[in-house]
Design an enzyme around this catalytic site. Structure first.
Site, PDB file in Angstrom:
ATOM      1  CB  SER A  58      -0.934   0.024   1.217  1.00 17.92           C
ATOM      2  OG  SER A  58      -0.188  -0.019   2.422  1.00 17.92           O
ATOM      3  CG  ASP A  86      -3.544   5.959   6.438  1.00 17.17           C
ATOM      4  OD1 ASP A  86      -2.389   5.723   6.835  1.00 17.17           O
ATOM      5  OD2 ASP A  86      -4.042   5.369   5.455  1.00 17.17           O
ATOM      6  CG  HIS A 117      -0.503   4.268   4.281  1.00 20.93           C
ATOM      7  ND1 HIS A 117      -1.715   3.791   4.755  1.00 20.93           N
ATOM      8  CD2 HIS A 117       0.116   3.223   3.687  1.00 20.93           C
ATOM      9  CE1 HIS A 117      -1.808   2.499   4.445  1.00 20.93           C
ATOM     10  NE2 HIS A 117      -0.722   2.136   3.797  1.00 20.93           N
TER      11      HIS A 117
END
Length: 362
Positions: A33, A323, A326
């Site tokens: 991600s 977040d 990240h």
């Protein structure tokens, strides 16, 4: 702030020197991600970033599947090497001329191991990403011929980011996980490195000749782990230990592969040190906090996912973390700055500016 401004000036000067030397080259991205630009939007999976406020600072101000408020690391690298951003491999727009720019195969939730991220159901595991890379080359061969395709791939820049999920979404996901019962932490790291080596060998077999390999960041310092494991905002010692075992062995393995090949194909990017700089001293880089996520809920905004119902900070540029897991776009820009001009503390055996200068002469 002075240090930041000074670095930016240095970066601009360096880039102006190399951009004239290097033609835009294809760029391929593999991993999780941290580098997924939206492949998971096309899959039935829970690991996705397709709802607001993701993308709030992206040029369209809409979610793109990037786990960021704006641009992610591959986008910023594309900017720096003078390429268009690479499209997700699953995007229907990735066809014809767009294929020649490269492709992003990354998928949120995956790891080095096939059992990492199984809770997310449908994700593109690393072996499948490499299968797609092979399929990509067949598609490009149909456009420009096999010889030109081989040249395009050989001359391309490749980024691969793996490993963090093998700890966070596997070994430490639940107490007494299957892998933690099977392996002590040091043995697990040795196993991960041996499996990662197989992945990198296959990447080389598929034609990759310039591969940036990022180690894991400071896993114990992300807001999600602070929320679960920290009493006073200190990083989780156990997860930091995992990163401290994994990263040096990764560098050692890359050095070994390079000496076998007889060329500096694999370049290690020390994401741990890059991020620890602003985690240890956020103010020096113009951040207000490195502990609280901009978007989330609970302690440190570290619980659950970033959703339209989450707390949202008004200024993303002063937060290290967007977040619970990240970095913000601004933190990503500082990370890519070290990719470009960082010393051997960050980039070994050389940084991306040096690579581009060398390859433009080749």
């Amino acid at each position: 702030m002075d240090r930041f401004l000074f670095s930016v000036v240095g970066l601009v000067i360096t880039l102006s020197l190399i951009s004239s030397q290097a033609e835009a080259r294809a760029f391929f991205v593999f991993g999780d991600s941290l580098v997924d630009s939206g492949n998971n939007d096309y899959l039935a999976t829970t690991a996705r970033a397709d709802s607001p406020p993701y993308g709030i600072d992206y040029p369209t101000h809409r979610p793109t599947g990037r786990f960021s408020n704006g641009l992610n690391i591959p986008d910023i690298i594309s900017e720096q090497i003078g390429s268009e951003p690479t499209l997700p491999y699953l995007s229907p727009e990735l066809k014809d001329e767009r294929l020649l720019v490269g492709a992003n195969f990354a998928s949120a939730g995956i790891g080095i191991l096939n059992d990492t991220g199984i809770q997310f159901i449908n994700i593109i595991r690393i072996c499948k990403q490499l299968d797609y890379f092979q399929q990509y080359q067949q598609r490009v061969s149909a456009l420009i011929g096999a010889e030109q395709t081989e040249q395009l791939v050989n001359q391309a820049l490749v980024l691969i980011t793996l490993g963090g999920n093998d700890f966070v979404n596997n070994y430490y996901l639940v107490p007494f996980s299957a892998r933690s019962r099977q392996f002590s932490l040091p043995d697990y790291v040795v196993y991960l490195i041996s499996e990662y080596q197989k992945v990198l060998r296959r990447l080389y077999e598929l034609g990759a000749r310039r591969v940036l390999v990022t180690g894991t960041g400071p896993l114990g310092c992300v807001p999600a782990e602070l929320a679960q494991r920290s009493r006073n905002g200190e990083c989780s010692a156990e997860l930091q230990r995992a990163a401290a075992l994994f990263n040096p062995q990764l560098v050692q393995m890359l050095n070994q592969l390079n000496s076998e090949i007889g060329s500096d194909v694999f370049v290690s990017a020390n994401a741990f040190e890059m991020k620890m700089d602003f985690i240890n001293d956020p103010q020096a880089y113009g951040f207000v906090t490195s502990k609280v996520a901009c978007c989330g809920q609970g302690p440190y905004n570290g619980i659950g996912l970033c959703t339209p119902l989450s707390n949202l900070c008004p200024n993303r540029d002063v937060y290290v973390f967007w977040d619970p897991f990240h970095p913000s776009e601004r933190a990503n820009r500082l990370i890519v700055q070290q990719f470009m001009i960082g010393s051997t503390k960050y980039m070994h055996p050389m940084n991306l500016s040096t690579i581009m200068a060398l390859d433009s002469k080749a």
